[in-house]
Design a protein around this motif. Sequence first.
Motif, PDB file in Angstrom:
ATOM      1  N   GLU A  18     -13.833   5.982  -7.386  1.00 31.07           N
ATOM      2  CA  GLU A  18     -13.062   4.438  -6.644  1.00 31.07           C
ATOM      3  C   GLU A  18     -10.907   5.072  -7.641  1.00 31.07           C
ATOM      4  N   CYS A  19     -10.417   4.691  -7.224  1.00 35.47           N
ATOM      5  CA  CYS A  19      -9.323   5.144  -7.407  1.00 35.47           C
ATOM      6  C   CYS A  19      -8.319   3.313  -6.817  1.00 35.47           C
ATOM      7  N   LYS A  20      -7.775   3.174  -7.816  1.00 37.12           N
ATOM      8  CA  LYS A  20      -6.245   1.947  -7.688  1.00 37.12           C
ATOM      9  C   LYS A  20      -5.204   3.422  -7.422  1.00 37.12           C
ATOM     10  N   ALA A  21      -3.740   2.897  -6.650  1.00 34.70           N
ATOM     11  CA  ALA A  21      -2.809   3.526  -7.157  1.00 34.70           C
ATOM     12  C   ALA A  21      -2.141   2.543  -7.535  1.00 34.70           C
ATOM     13  N   LYS A  22      -1.195   3.810  -8.221  1.00 40.55           N
ATOM     14  CA  LYS A  22      -0.233   2.802  -9.839  1.00 40.55           C
ATOM     15  C   LYS A  22       0.557   1.879  -8.670  1.00 40.55           C
ATOM     16  N   GLY A  23       1.075   0.779  -9.004  1.00 41.23           N
ATOM     17  CA  GLY A  23       2.052  -0.275  -7.744  1.00 41.23           C
ATOM     18  C   GLY A  23       3.412   0.922  -7.604  1.00 41.23           C
ATOM     19  N   THR A  24       3.311   1.960  -8.181  1.00 42.14           N
ATOM     20  CA  THR A  24       4.917   2.681  -7.805  1.00 42.14           C
ATOM     21  C   THR A  24       5.202   2.513  -6.345  1.00 42.14           C
ATOM     22  N   PHE A  25       4.196   3.221  -5.715  1.00 42.19           N
ATOM     23  CA  PHE A  25       3.588   3.708  -4.640  1.00 42.19           C
ATOM     24  C   PHE A  25       3.796   2.425  -3.075  1.00 42.19           C
ATOM     25  N   ARG A  26       3.400   1.459  -3.677  1.00 45.26           N
ATOM     26  CA  ARG A  26       3.553  -0.005  -2.747  1.00 45.26           C
ATOM     27  C   ARG A  26       5.509  -0.147  -2.292  1.00 45.26           C
ATOM     28  N   LYS A  27       5.884   0.045  -3.419  1.00 43.30           N
ATOM     29  CA  LYS A  27       7.667  -0.015  -3.900  1.00 43.30           C
ATOM     30  C   LYS A  27       8.115   1.382  -3.199  1.00 43.30           C
ATOM     31  N   ASP A  28       7.617   1.981  -3.518  1.00 46.45           N
ATOM     32  CA  ASP A  28       8.432   3.178  -2.568  1.00 46.45           C
ATOM     33  C   ASP A  28       7.318   3.318  -0.573  1.00 46.45           C
ATOM     34  N   ARG A  29       6.978   2.289  -0.545  1.00 47.80           N
ATOM     35  CA  ARG A  29       6.231   2.100   0.698  1.00 47.80           C
ATOM     36  C   ARG A  29       5.795   3.079   1.300  1.00 47.80           C
ATOM     37  N   ASN A  30       5.039   4.023   0.517  1.00 48.93           N
ATOM     38  CA  ASN A  30       4.749   5.179   0.300  1.00 48.93           C
ATOM     39  C   ASN A  30       2.987   5.627  -0.061  1.00 48.93           C
ATOM     40  N   ALA A  31       2.339   4.750   0.213  1.00 52.18           N
ATOM     41  CA  ALA A  31       0.602   4.153  -0.301  1.00 52.18           C
ATOM     42  C   ALA A  31      -0.191   5.194   0.249  1.00 52.18           C
ATOM     43  N   PRO A  32      -0.723   6.181  -0.609  1.00 52.54           N
ATOM     44  CA  PRO A  32      -1.836   6.802  -0.739  1.00 52.54           C
ATOM     45  C   PRO A  32      -2.466   6.196   1.257  1.00 52.54           C
ATOM     46  N   LEU A  33      -2.901   7.849   1.960  1.00 52.67           N
ATOM     47  CA  LEU A  33      -3.025   7.578   3.553  1.00 52.67           C
ATOM     48  C   LEU A  33      -4.088   8.526   3.742  1.00 52.67           C
ATOM     49  N   VAL A  34      -5.371   8.127   3.666  1.00 57.18           N
ATOM     50  CA  VAL A  34      -6.426   8.924   4.478  1.00 57.18           C
ATOM     51  C   VAL A  34      -5.890   9.955   4.659  1.00 57.18           C
ATOM     52  N   GLY A  35      -6.750  11.423   3.924  1.00 54.92           N
ATOM     53  CA  GLY A  35      -6.277  13.207   4.787  1.00 54.92           C
ATOM     54  C   GLY A  35      -5.050  13.156   3.378  1.00 54.92           C
ATOM     55  N   ASP A  36      -5.068  12.354   2.427  1.00 54.56           N
ATOM     56  CA  ASP A  36      -3.959  13.148   1.540  1.00 54.56           C
ATOM     57  C   ASP A  36      -4.647  13.365   0.190  1.00 54.56           C
ATOM     58  N   ARG A  37      -3.358  14.197  -0.212  1.00 54.15           N
ATOM     59  CA  ARG A  37      -4.458  15.517  -1.560  1.00 54.15           C
ATOM     60  C   ARG A  37      -3.708  14.749  -2.681  1.00 54.15           C
TER      61      ARG A  37
END
Length: 285
Positions: A18-37
Amino acid sequence: MHSISGFYYVEAAGFVYECKAKGTFRKDRNAPLVGDRVLFEPDGHKGFIIKIEPRKNYLVRPPIANLDKLFIVASADRPKPNLYVIDKLTAFAVYHKIEPVIVFSKTDLADISSFADAYIRSGFSVLSCSAVNGEGMDRLSDAIANGINAFTGNSGVGKSSILNYLLPELSLETNEISDKLGRGKHTTRSVKLYRYRNGCIADTPGFSSIDFEENGERIMKEDLAACFPEFESYTSSCRFFPSCSHTVDKGCAVVKAVQDGFINPQRHQSYCRMYEEVKGFKHWN
Ligand code: GDP
Ligand code: ZN
């Protein structure tokens, strides 16, 4: 990987973190998606996603990355196949570098050979199956044995029934067809990936209709012909190449190929109808 309200469930070496994503992804408008490696730092059963590997493709609706195959389901009957929907979805898949596979379902109800032949001659992979008598399910199972796969098609064509047949543990709700409308009801849930043999199946509710306006990256009119693979050997010989719309007579090699019987007229009609839909789209300004 799949996500539920801010948590991303990352599978690695047979475990799910169960992971959280670093906040920078959200700033980049590049949040992880289902299917991402992804690369992540594990911490017990939890973790932090630190990097998303480059994507082969991604969709906005439904939100999913790295799709390998899109199974476009149309039923032999109840409802009858909507060829324009099939043609739109194949174009959409080709545009996003996803391999389209057309699946005619409910083969226990009607013969699909005339539809199937037309698509096979246009160069597509075509399968057929019945969730009632199991016909064709082995070949469908082999086609989804690898990679990331998603099913799409109008409501009521039998997607949930196929997924339930192949993955009985899923037990998706199937929609009883409303006789009045001739199509099923609409249900919406969040996208999830399920392991299937050596691959994954995405459960993508609400992914029945593709809206080119809504799907982030629009297909521009100049790119549309390339989404019809059987046009490829003709497009460059048009008199007005490269600016031909391939919709009207006057020296168009595609239109001539339709007239001479090398391109299916119904496929070309779908192309012209889509062309009308996308021709007003402007490049980002
Ligand atoms: P979905 O909306 O695409 O997920 O479609 P469903 O799986 O909910 O199926 C819609 C209706 O078609 C239901 O009433 C199913 O029982 C019926 N159905 C699904 N697959 C088959 C099939 O292979 N043969 C027949 N005769 N009916 C089917
Ligand atoms: Zn042309």
